[in-house]
Design an enzyme around this catalytic site. Structure first.
Site, PDB file in Angstrom:
ATOM      1  N   PRO A   2      48.672  47.496  70.170  1.00 30.58           N
ATOM      2  CA  PRO A   2      49.486  48.647  70.592  1.00 30.58           C
ATOM      3  C   PRO A   2      48.743  49.977  70.385  1.00 30.58           C
ATOM      4  O   PRO A   2      48.151  50.200  69.342  1.00 30.58           O
ATOM      5  CB  PRO A   2      50.713  48.576  69.678  1.00 30.58           C
ATOM      6  CG  PRO A   2      50.724  47.197  69.117  1.00 30.58           C
ATOM      7  CD  PRO A   2      49.297  46.754  69.089  1.00 30.58           C
ATOM      8  N   GLU A   3      48.751  50.821  71.410  1.00 29.76           N
ATOM      9  CA  GLU A   3      48.106  52.134  71.356  1.00 29.76           C
ATOM     10  C   GLU A   3      49.200  53.201  71.471  1.00 29.76           C
ATOM     11  O   GLU A   3      50.384  52.882  71.409  1.00 29.76           O
ATOM     12  CB  GLU A   3      47.081  52.249  72.497  1.00 29.76           C
ATOM     13  CG  GLU A   3      46.035  51.123  72.479  1.00 29.76           C
ATOM     14  CD  GLU A   3      45.013  51.227  73.613  1.00 29.76           C
ATOM     15  OE1 GLU A   3      44.779  52.339  74.101  1.00 29.76           O
ATOM     16  OE2 GLU A   3      44.463  50.184  74.003  1.00 29.76           O
ATOM     17  N   ARG A 110      49.871  37.355  63.875  1.00 29.66           N
ATOM     18  CA  ARG A 110      48.557  37.261  63.234  1.00 29.66           C
ATOM     19  C   ARG A 110      48.455  38.027  61.919  1.00 29.66           C
ATOM     20  O   ARG A 110      47.501  37.859  61.191  1.00 29.66           O
ATOM     21  CB  ARG A 110      47.487  37.735  64.224  1.00 29.66           C
ATOM     22  CG  ARG A 110      47.487  36.858  65.489  1.00 29.66           C
ATOM     23  CD  ARG A 110      46.393  37.216  66.438  1.00 29.66           C
ATOM     24  NE  ARG A 110      45.081  36.962  65.883  1.00 29.66           N
ATOM     25  CZ  ARG A 110      43.936  37.243  66.501  1.00 29.66           C
ATOM     26  NH1 ARG A 110      43.970  37.791  67.698  1.00 29.66           N
ATOM     27  NH2 ARG A 110      42.779  36.989  65.941  1.00 29.66           N
TER      28      ARG A 110
END
Ligand SMILES: [Zn+2]
Length: 277
Positions: A2-3, A110
């Site tokens: 995510p940016e 993760r």
């Protein structure tokens, strides 16, 4: 990963409901996502009220009563979502039970994401180390050009450095460079004022339209309600190696450097400056 546009979308989805709510209970299911012992994390946050829900770079910044700040970095696959059936949380790591409404869940397949509860003063120090917000009024083309002139690392790597510009990751760095007609390996120092202006405009346009499209979902990203973003179909080069450039039909190149893949059009983004077709 995510940016800025994805984190902004999440923050906008959380803000109206989360502001004013109290954390009643915290359940840590996977302590490795915390930057501090679970007991300390919970003690700092329990009973606190969410005063504001903000974003800084790629971080979700939750200001709480008592001068405490909860900072969430989503890493690769983190999600901060409402605990509703449609959010389909599969790997919950931390669960915040609130005084009303659904619980808030940090879910992460993760577990490269990190949560940390800290004092306002500590957050202020971290904030200072981050570069300017590319959509803010203080981020000007002139400032960008001045900052670029001090570096010789490839421009794509420069853009990924959160101390230079906050919130830009590999997707939007590649997209903005294509829009600006700049090769990803160009030296920032070699850029003219005109190129800096083009890059400035391209960065802002790319990020703004991705926010309007609620972010890019390639696989894992979901908004606060568990919905994917709609920006993936708008990508011009990222993930489109060997496919035709939307502007000139030349095949998009994929090049790995700095451990990350760069995507660019060799015709629209020539390595030498000033030779754009
Ligand atoms: Zn092209």
């Amino acid at each position: 990963m995510p940016e800025l546009p994805e984190v902004e979308t999440i923050v906008r989805g959380l803000r109206p409901t989360l502001t004013g709510k109290t954390i009643e209970r915290i359940r840590v299911l996977h302590r490795d996502v915390l930057r501090q012992p679970p007991r300390d994390f919970s003690a700092r946050l329990r009973g606190r009220i969410f005063e504001s829900v903000d974003r800084r770079g790629k971080n979700i910044v939750l200001h709480m009563t008592g001068g405490v700040v909860l900072v969430v970095n989503l890493g690769m696959t983190g999600r901060l979502v409402w605990a509703r059936p449609e959010a389909r949380t599969t790997h919950p790591a931390v669960r915040f039970t609130l005084n009303a409404g659904p619980a808030l869940v940090y879910d992460d397949v993760r577990r490269f994401g990190r949560l940390e509860a800290m004092e306002e003063a500590e957050w202020a120090l971290r904030d200072q180390r981050l570069g300017p917000e590319p959509l803010s009024s203080t981020f000007t083309a002139r400032r960008l050009h001045a900052d670029l002139s001090r570096s010789i690392s490839p421009i794509r790597s420069w853009l990924l450095d959160q101390r230079r510009v906050a919130g830009v990751g590999n997707i939007y760095a590649n997209e903005a460079l294509h829009l600006a007609g700049i090769h990803p390996q160009r030296s920032p120092k070699s850029m003219t004022e005109g190129e800096a202006r083009k890059l400035h405009r391209a960065l802002r346009r790319t990020l703004r339209s991705a926010v309007e499209n609620r972010g890019t979902t390639l696989r894992d990203y979901r908004d606060a309600s568990g919905n994917p973003g709609e920006n993936a179909s708008r990508l011009r080069v990222y993930g489109r190696g060997q496919e035709p450039c939307l502007r000139c039909s030349t095949r998009i190149c994929r090049l790995v450097f700095g451990n990350r893949a760069a995507f660019y059009c060799p015709r629209c983004q020539p390595f030498e400056s000033g030779t754009t077709a």
